[in-house]
Design an enzyme around this catalytic site. Structure first.
Site, PDB file in Angstrom:
ATOM      1  N   VAL A  43       0.825  -1.208   0.000  1.00  0.00           N
ATOM      2  CA  VAL A  43       0.000   0.000   0.000  1.00  0.00           C
ATOM      3  C   VAL A  43       0.862   1.262   0.000  1.00  0.00           C
ATOM      4  CG1 VAL A  43      -0.158   0.157   2.525  1.00  0.00           C
ATOM      5  CG2 VAL A  43      -2.029   1.046   1.124  1.00  0.00           C
ATOM      6  N   LYS A  44       2.102   1.139   0.457  1.00  0.00           N
ATOM      7  CA  LYS A  44       2.964   2.313   0.614  1.00  0.00           C
ATOM      8  C   LYS A  44       3.364   2.948  -0.717  1.00  0.00           C
ATOM      9  CE  LYS A  44       3.386   2.016   5.175  1.00  0.00           C
ATOM     10  NZ  LYS A  44       2.958   3.066   6.096  1.00  0.00           N
ATOM     11  N   ASP A  45       3.212   2.223  -1.828  1.00  0.00           N
ATOM     12  CA  ASP A  45       3.519   2.830  -3.133  1.00  0.00           C
ATOM     13  C   ASP A  45       2.716   4.113  -3.337  1.00  0.00           C
ATOM     14  OD1 ASP A  45       5.062   0.606  -3.543  1.00  0.00           O
ATOM     15  OD2 ASP A  45       3.880  -0.208  -5.199  1.00  0.00           O
ATOM     16  N   ALA A  48       4.109   6.995  -1.124  1.00  0.00           N
ATOM     17  CA  ALA A  48       5.500   7.296  -1.442  1.00  0.00           C
ATOM     18  C   ALA A  48       5.584   8.215  -2.664  1.00  0.00           C
ATOM     19  CB  ALA A  48       6.276   6.003  -1.696  1.00  0.00           C
TER      20      ALA A  48
END
Length: 453
Positions: A43-45, A48
């Site tokens: 999910v961090k894409d 970021a």
């Protein structure tokens, strides 16, 4: 032709998957938002790339610059994808509790990885918070991301994840449940969903050793709540600005063991190979089941891929060492099966006390059986040796027979654990198991403690 201009164009629009077996005791529709389908497998894409683009827009990140961030690994992967496409250098500061796979993956995509100790205060100069800031100050043309307090984190999920969930559930979502770390996912999704329907309930999944649950319920930041834990990606010993407690209806805490066990259950029972925080999240859903009605639509978000945890939660030896495998241990042979091939460490009656001490240090053990030509005749443990030294500073040069205690009881391999437990007490620290053919193995109180679920 349909194609993305670069890998960043494939972020988002992850699938929603109905859970069946692992949630069979829940009388509601439970859907998983599986974020491992993002190109960086988490999910961090989303946040970021949003943080990078916002920093470019306002001049904090300049061409040819260096991105520096403290990360548990997944944000680092998202930043790496952005850095590759946009031409930046990347330094990821990571704690030593994170899996080796996460570190290797970050290096594989060109990040420099700096490893810091986990068990230090956030203000400690060795902490990954402090090291990240220091490196950003010392590195020319650097930008410190600070995902915890960078509000682009929350905004990414308000703009992307929340609308996707609303659309995929046709606005019928009643509950959203997710693990909380930096707070961006829960706060961004919660803000969007509550704007569309104020009755949607938002639950955060916390871990033991983290401050979130108590702070939400009492407003007290209790440092006594902070201690080391195994679960990765959720929980904090700080209060990130991205955690908007006013949008969260409640928290539930999940143990390290349950998080690990349910991570494996998702793979075995649903065919969904996701990470450690997903195991915590689905166990959190099960703990909240009394809040759901048959007509409810419950969405749980799975943060990242199981590939990050192959050496941890998906490794039987790692799980067994921590007592996370639910194995039937009923007999003496069950207690020793993981180290049955190791030779029994012994000391002879005429050897010196110093020899026994040396062996204890070498093998990291506390009890040693004593033998002579006739067999087992005594025992020594670290307490005996310590007392001998207190009373006589020359004890190290004494023969073992002068300080040894009674020999350990010997039991058969099939002796029930309950009987062995009765034999271990203050006077007797261990039991020997007769394996036949002249072979013996030792069981200590720590082996018994390891069976407690």
């Amino acid at each position: 032709m349909k194609y993305a201009e670069n890998i960043l164009g494939t972020i988002g629009n992850t699938p929603m998957v109905k859970l069946n077996k692992v949630t069979k005791e829940i009388d509601a529709l439970v859907l998983a938002k599986v974020e491992t389908f993002n190109p960086g497998n988490s999910v961090k894409d989303r946040m970021a790339v949003k943080m990078i683009e916002d920093a470019e827009a306002d001049g904090r990140l300049k061409p040819g610059g260096t991105i520096i961030e403290g990360t548990s690994g997944n944000t680092g992967m998202g930043l790496a994808l952005g850095a590759i496409v946009k031409g930046y250098k990347l330094v990821c500061v990571i704690t030593d509790k994170q899996s080796k796979e996460k570190m290797d993956i970050l290096r594989a995509v060109g990040a420099k990885v700096v490893v810091c100790p986990t068990d230090v205060e956030p203000s400690d100069p060795r902490s990954y918070y402090s090291v990240s800031r220091r490196l950003a100050e010392e590195t020319p043309n650097a930008w410190y991301v600070n995902q915890y307090d960078n509000m682009s984190n929350t905004q990414a999920h308000y703009e992307q994840t929340g609308p996707e969930i609303w659309e995929q559930t046709d606005g019928k979502i009643t509950h959203f449940i997710v693990g909380v770390g930096t707070g961006g996912t829960i706060s961004g999704v919660a803000k969007y969903l509550k704007e569309r329907n104020p009755n949607v309930k938002i639950w955060g999944v916390d871990t033991y050793g983290s401050v979130f649950k108590k702070y939400h319920e009492t407003g007290i930041f209790d440092e006594n709540e902070i201690y080391s834990y195994i679960t990765e990606g959720i929980g904090e010993d700080i209060l990130p600005k991205n955690v908007d407690f006013s949008l969260i209806d409640g928290f539930t805490k999940v143990t390290d063991k349950d998080a690990a066990v349910y991570t494996r259950k998702l793979a075995l029972e649903e065919g969904i190979f996701v990470g450690n925080s997903a195991g915590a999240a689905i166990k959190g859903v099960l703990q909240l089941k009394e809040h759901f009605k048959p007509e409810d639509v419950v969405v749980v978000l799975f943060h990242d891929s199981g590939s990050r945890y192959v050496g941890k939660m998906f490794n039987d030896d790692w799980m067994r060492e921590r007592g996370f495998l639910d194995e039937d241990i009923t007999k003496a042979e069950d207690l020793i099966k993981d180290h049955i091939e190791k030779p029994l460490v012994v000391v002879r009656t005429e050897e010196l006390v110093s020899h026994a001490i040396e062996r204890m240090r070498k093998y990291k053990i506390s009890q040693i059986p004593v033998i002579d030509i006739n067999g087992f005749v005594g025992s020594v443990d670290e307490t005996d040796l310590f007392q001998s030294y207190i009373s006589d500073k020359n004890a190290a040069e004494k023969p073992i027979r002068e300080v040894m205690g009674k020999p350990y009881p010997i039991v058969k391999a099939g002796t029930p654990v309950e009987e062995i437990s009765k034999l271990i007490n203050k006077e007797n620290q261990a039991v020997l198991v007769d394996l036949g053919d002249g072979r013996h193995h030792i069981i200590t109180k720590y082996d018994i403690i390891g069976t407690i679920k």
